[in-house]
Write an enzyme that holds these catalytic residues in place. Structure first.
Site: not given
Ligand SMILES: NC(=O)c1ccc[n+]([C@@H]2O[C@H](COP(=O)([O-])OP(=O)(O)OC[C@H]3O[C@@H](n4cnc5c(N)ncnc54)[C@H](O)[C@@H]3O)[C@@H](O)[C@H]2O)c1
Ligand SMILES: O=c1ccn([C@@H]2O[C@H](COP(=O)(O)OP(=O)(O)O[C@H]3O[C@H](CO)[C@@H](O)[C@H](O)[C@H]3O)[C@@H](O)[C@H]2O)c(=O)[nH]1
Length: 428
Positions: A154, A156, A256, A266, A269, A332
């Site tokens: 979870f 951010r 809000l 996130c 997607k 992204r």
């Molecule tokens: N970015 C976020 O804030 C966030 C938060 C919560 C959940 N998630 C979820 O977590 C997952 C990962 O997101 P991310 O943003 O870290 O992705 P990312 O694209 O930044 O990183 C993925 C990494 O995995 C590596 N990879 C790909 N295939 C591989 C393999 N076979 N073996 C080893 N490494 C490999 C890639 O080279 C890359 O470095 C996604 O499902 C995403 O939805 C992301």
């Molecule tokens: O009041 C608000 C709050 C956020 N945003 C927008 O919402 C998007 C997402 O913001 P934020 O949630 O802070 O960022 P993320 O890093 O994408 O985090 C979300 O997505 C992650 C990946 O799933 C989760 O783990 C987090 O809990 C969830 O907050 C951004 O474009 C913000 O500008 C607004 O427009 N208004």
């Protein structure tokens, strides 16, 4: 504990560095050699506050990085933090995650110890079985005890380290008490120090909690944006209204902030994925569809407000903020993307500025100009669109004087409304 983290992107690097900081011995595995080299040199491959420091502290000590899966079985648990990108129809592509799951299974096939494979990636409930199958495929005839659990993340971006180390909740999606115990052992040092809710459930339910969480938050923003658009029509300040409704505990004051909408890796997607999965299962989620529709409209509304003041064809227009939100270099699904596209369609000369995200946006739009400061971007511009709420935009004041026509359309309520500029707020 000895733990592997497969995938060293935003989530994997944060997870690996934080687990090392909690005292575990961590091996980060990534197929990208540059990422592995960065980690081993003590640098984080992504920009995230506090992460460089953690990686520098633990690299070469209890944090190692490698491209090889061969020592996977030395650990007691392996997290899979692999990307799960959107496909054309909004559903997620789990092929990269399946590949990593299968390689992990293969690496465990000859081990006689037991092992927990933990899916950190965000996947829809029906995909959990596909990951179980991929691990089983890799294991082949092996009699090793390997279970698959889910443990959605979870955090951010921009506050990833802080969020990971002090979560409000952790969700363990397991099929057995043994798997729960192992996950508890991973998180024990963190749970000992924080007042964190532990949700214990099945693997599929855990993944649904993740989607419901993000879908709820994204829909909350779309709802305040919808109401904000209504406010704008009435000449009412949506922020004053939001502050007041946020005083009601049942609504809550967070998420809000109305404006140009939600972006990032996130929300877009994940909302698309749960809509696609629901539809495939035979249900049309009408509110989620509407949340996406409102979100898609906000960048165009920003551009239309600019159109009301300037015909931008052939004119220089500054886009302030390229990252999807402040504190990150991640572009992204940034709202800056449809804003830049809209400006280009109108024939404007676009100049973008962001304190850290320029290089990432340049990959997508190599043809536009990029400035080194907001002031430089504003020079001779006939309009400025504020897309990301970086604090530094609040203090621009005098920089607006250098504009040809000082029209500022603020999509994030960040610019101070000063003398001598034509200022439009998106929902105020
Ligand atoms: N970015 C976020 O804030 C966030 C938060 C919560 C959940 N998630 C979820 O977590 C997952 C990962 O997101 P991310 O943003 O870290 O992705 P990312 O694209 O930044 O990183 C993925 C990494 O995995 C590596 N990879 C790909 N295939 C591989 C393999 N076979 N073996 C080893 N490494 C490999 C890639 O080279 C890359 O470095 C996604 O499902 C995403 O939805 C992301
Ligand atoms: O009041 C608000 C709050 C956020 N945003 C927008 O919402 C998007 C997402 O913001 P934020 O949630 O802070 O960022 P993320 O890093 O994408 O985090 C979300 O997505 C992650 C990946 O799933 C989760 O783990 C987090 O809990 C969830 O907050 C951004 O474009 C913000 O500008 C607004 O427009 N208004």
């Amino acid at each position: 504990m000895n733990i592997n983290v497969v995938g060293s992107g935003y989530v994997g690097t944060t997870l690996a560095a934080c687990l090392a900081d909690l005292g575990h011995d961590v091996t980060a595995i990534d197929i990208d050699e540059d990422v592995v080299a960065e980690l081993n040199a003590g640098r984080a491959p992504i920009h995230e506050p506090g992460l460089d420091e953690l990686v520098a502290e633990h690299a070469g000590e209890n944090l190692q990085a490698t491209t090889a899966y061969e020592n996977v079985a030395d650990a007691e648990a392996t997290f899979l933090a692999i990307q799960t990108p959107s496909r054309e129809d909004g559903s997620i592509d789990v092929a990269p995650l399946e590949a990593a799951a299968e390689m992990t299974g293969e690496a465990l096939a000859d081990a006689d110890s037991d092992h927990l494979v933990i899916v950190k990636s965000t996947i829809t409930p029906p995909k959990v079985d596909e990951i179980r199958d991929a691990v089983a495929e890799g294991l082949g005839e092996s009699s090793s005890r390997v279970e698959v659990a889910t443990n959605p993340e979870f955090l951010r971006e921009g506050t990833a380290v802080e969020d990971f180390l002090a979560p409000q909740k952790v969700v363990f999606g397991t099929d057995s008490a043994w798997a729960t115990d192992r996950l508890e052992a991973v998180y024990a040092p963190l749970l000992a120090d924080h007042d964190t809710h532990v949700v214990q459930t099945g693997p599929e339910t855990a993944t649904m909690i993740k989607y419901a969480n993000n879908a709820f938050l994204a829909t909350k923003i779309s709802l305040i944006n919808d109401l904000g658009n209504v406010c704008k029509e009435f000449g009412i300040d949506a922020y004053e209204v939001a502050d007041a409704i946020g005083l009601d505990d049942r609504i809550g004051e967070q998420f809000l902030r109305s404006g140009v909408g939600w972006g990032g890796s996130c929300f877009p997607k994940d909302v698309a994925a749960i809509i696609a999965a629901a539809r495939e299962a035979g249900y049309d989620p009408a509110v989620l569809d509407a949340a996406v529709e409102v979100n898609d409209r906000q960048p165009e509304r920003l551009l239309e407000l600019l159109d009301e003041h300037v015909d931008v064809e052939g004119k220089r227009v500054a886009v302030l903020g390229l990252a999807f939100k402040p504190g990150t270099d991640d572009t992204r699904n940034s709202r800056a993307i449809p804003v830049i596209e809209g400006l280009k369609e109108r024939g404007a000369d676009v100049v973008g500025y962001d304190p850290v995200a320029t290089e990432n946006m340049r990959e997508q739009f190599p043809e536009i100009e990029y400035a080194d400061s907001a002031g430089e971007a504003l020079e001779w511009a006939s309009g400025a669109l504020v897309v990301t709420d970086w604090d530094e935009f609040a203090a621009l004041d005098e920089a607006f004087d250098a504009m040809e026509e000082s029209v500022v359309v603020d999509g994030r309520r960040v610019v101070e409304r000063g003398e001598g500029i034509t200022y439009e707020g998106l929902t105020w």
